[in-house]
Design a protein around this motif. Structure first.
Motif, PDB file in Angstrom:
ATOM      1  N   LEU A 191       1.277   5.349  -0.391  1.00  0.00           N
ATOM      2  CA  LEU A 191       0.647   6.663  -0.385  1.00  0.00           C
ATOM      3  C   LEU A 191       1.608   7.661  -1.018  1.00  0.00           C
ATOM      4  N   ARG A 215       0.871  -1.166   0.000  1.00  0.00           N
ATOM      5  CA  ARG A 215       0.000   0.000   0.000  1.00  0.00           C
ATOM      6  C   ARG A 215       0.913   1.222   0.000  1.00  0.00           C
ATOM      7  N   HIS A 275      -7.879   6.267  -0.457  1.00  0.00           N
ATOM      8  CA  HIS A 275      -8.004   5.974   0.967  1.00  0.00           C
ATOM      9  C   HIS A 275      -9.194   6.703   1.599  1.00  0.00           C
ATOM     10  N   PRO A 318      -0.429   3.245   5.073  1.00  0.00           N
ATOM     11  CA  PRO A 318       0.473   2.807   3.999  1.00  0.00           C
ATOM     12  C   PRO A 318       1.648   1.991   4.532  1.00  0.00           C
TER      13      PRO A 318
END
Length: 550
Positions: free
Chosen positions: A16, A14, A547, A60
């Motif tokens: 960001l 994940r 998100h 993240p």
């Protein structure tokens, strides 16, 4: 790793992205990271509270900051691995790295991916790349060499990094206008061009009452240093102490002024003599192929530029060639209508209407050309109407790594024209066509080819790409079945016209565009005003801030 978990090779994460804006490098990283299988989301750097909230929502595995103008909040980098993309070699520090490199005439430069800490640009280095620094504008270098190096370095950093502390470092302060100032009596042409190129894009070189942008050599011209000596197609020539330079864009040194073709900004420019020099459209020809170049500044196409390019294309079709290659420019193929000249018009709505119709006239000429096979050769990025202008050609070839934005909705829900309702479904089908224009997301060349938007991808530098395009075009021009290909093209156009005339597609698109330009909803005019004046977004759109969709 301090501040976060270790990064394992081939681990899907994940990620960001934290950025000041969704600029070209950030878009390219978005595309590359998604293609690698990572779950990517983005938060625009509005303020510390918003960033902290975004990190809490996104949870993240790693945060990547490709383009920031502020420091990452301490509460974020202390508790999460934050990688900053710095546009300078290992040991370089400061907010104006590329500006200084261009100004000082560095022969090579680099990109460093480093971990955020309290001291700016001084954290552990996770990956880096170096490259030769060609004589070009800061913005061109950023879109090409810096972006390519940054993608490679980021992907390496996400593999099996071995972070290390840089040895000796050099802090370079922000560059001031005093550093950039041109002394027209003392500075030679090379020095003037370096100063202009180091400020291109932003902030420009302050020169009296104006900011100057888009400088090019004016070979063979001279005059008293500092004087304006000529004009051509909106550019102005100004003498140095050993020659002259062309200035393509200017804006007044006052709040909310617009960057426009120089001749529209400088009083008395219309009285300057028209002289030959740097062209924004030119044509060359060899081995049965015509090449039409149009490296318009930032890829924007004004009404005048569309009309001149249209005439140049029509002239090219009269040549005894078989193939016409539409080459665009190094940095951009096209980004569609020219929002700055529209904004500066007495009636932006009327100028929008003129501009889109001039674009449509050009696209219609390309679509209906029965005498030649046409190739759109995309050296650089393309957006909005520029993408659909490329689809008007018979074949679309793209350089690996460029970014396409085949949609209009980000500009205040603009509907768009350029015959996209005809061209896009022909290539990818109606359902996918609707998905493409609604998505508002950048698209890489691999995805574009899978959808059928492009027909070939060539890797390498722009020079290598051009060589491959030339080889392909010359092979087409000398093919024994060329006449059959042209005959089939003409028959296909007749069949399409019989099914639904091009004029109907245009009329339907323009009916929707008329509402954008003249209707009660001001979204397009507000979005254009904000875009031209670089008004920072107050929040991140949900299609990027995934998100927040939860």
């Amino acid at each position: 790793m301090a501040g976060g978990r270790a990064i394992a090779e081939d681990l899907l994460m994940r990620i960001l992205l934290l950025a000041h804006s969704f600029n070209s490098l950030t878009q390219r990283l978005w595309v590359e990271l998604e293609a690698a299988g990572h779950a990517v989301s983005l938060e625009l750097d509005v303020n510390d509270a918003v960033t902290l909230e975004a990190v809490e929502l996104a949870q993240p595995d790693i945060i990547i900051a490709p383009f920031l103008k502020r420091a990452i909040p301490e509460a974020v980098w202390k508790n999460h691995t934050c990688l900053v993309v710095h546009p300078g070699p290992v040991g370089d520090r400061g907010p104006a790295a590329l500006d200084w490199a261009v100004m000082n005439g560095a022969e090579s430069w680099g990109v460093t991916v480093l971990q955020a800490e309290a001291e700016m640009d001084a954290g552990p280095v996770w990956a880096s790349r170096t490259f030769p620094l060609r004589p070009a504008t800061k913005s061109s270098l950023y879109r090409n060499e810096v972006t390519e190096a940054a993608v490679e370095a980021v992907l390496e950093a996400l593999g099996k990094p071995t972070p290390h502390r840089p040895g000796q470092t050099l802090w370079r302060p922000a560059m001031t206008q005093a550093d950039r100032a041109i002394d027209w009596q003392s500075d030679d042409t090379t020095t003037v061009l370096r100063k202009l190129r180091a400020a291109d894009g932003s902030p420009g070189v302050l020169d009296g009452e104006y900011y100057l942008f888009d400088g090019h050599p004016a070979d063979g011209l001279s005059g008293p240093p500092g004087t304006w000596i000529g004009q051509q197609d909106g550019r102005l020539a100004r003498a140095t102490n050993d020659g002259a330079v062309w200035i393509g864009r200017m804006r007044r040194a006052e709040k909310a002024s617009l960057k426009l073709p120089a001749a529209q900004v400088l009083p008395g420019a219309a009285d300057l003599p028209v002289i030959p020099g740097h062209h924004d459209i030119w044509y060359d020809e060899r081995h049965g192929v015509g090449y039409l170049h149009f490296p318009f500044h930032n890829g924007a196409m004004s009404t005048d530029q569309c009309q001149r390019l249209h005439q140049a294309f029509v002239t090219a079709t009269s040549r005894p060639t078989k193939v016409i290659c539409l080459m665009g420019g190094l940095d951009f193929w096209s980004n569609g209508i020219h929002l700055s000249t529209i904004e500066a018009a007495l009636s932006p709505a009327d100028e929008s209407w003129r501009n889109i119709n001039a674009m449509n006239d050009l696209c219609q000429a390309i679509i209906t050309c029965g005498s030649h096979l046409t190739i759109a050769a995309l050296h650089g990025n393309a957006g909005a109407g520029g993408v659909f202008m490329a689809l008007a050609a018979d074949m679309v070839l793209a350089r690996a790594g460029i970014i396409l934005n085949p949609h209009y909705k980000g500009m205040g829900n603009l509907y768009g024209s350029e015959y996209w309702t005809y061209l896009l479904p022909k290539r990818c089908g109606r359902l996918k066509a609707e998905q493409v224009v609604q998505a508002r997301l950048p698209m890489g060349t691999v995805q574009a080819m899978e959808l059928g938007l492009i027909d070939g991808i060539f890797p390498g530098t722009p020079q290598e790409f051009r060589a491959r395009v030339v080889a392909q075009a010359e092979s087409l021009a000398t093919a024994i079945d060329m006449d059959a290909k042209l005959a089939a093209k003409r028959l296909a156009r007749i069949a399409d016209e019989a099914e639904k005339p091009l004029a109907d597609y245009r009329a339907e698109e323009l009916e929707r565009m008329k509402l954008n330009f003249y209707g009660f909803d001001p979204s397009y005019h507000v979005a254009r005003w904000n875009f031209i004046r670089r008004v920072p977004k107050s929040r991140t759109p949900l299609y990027l801030a995934r998100h927040r969709q939860k």
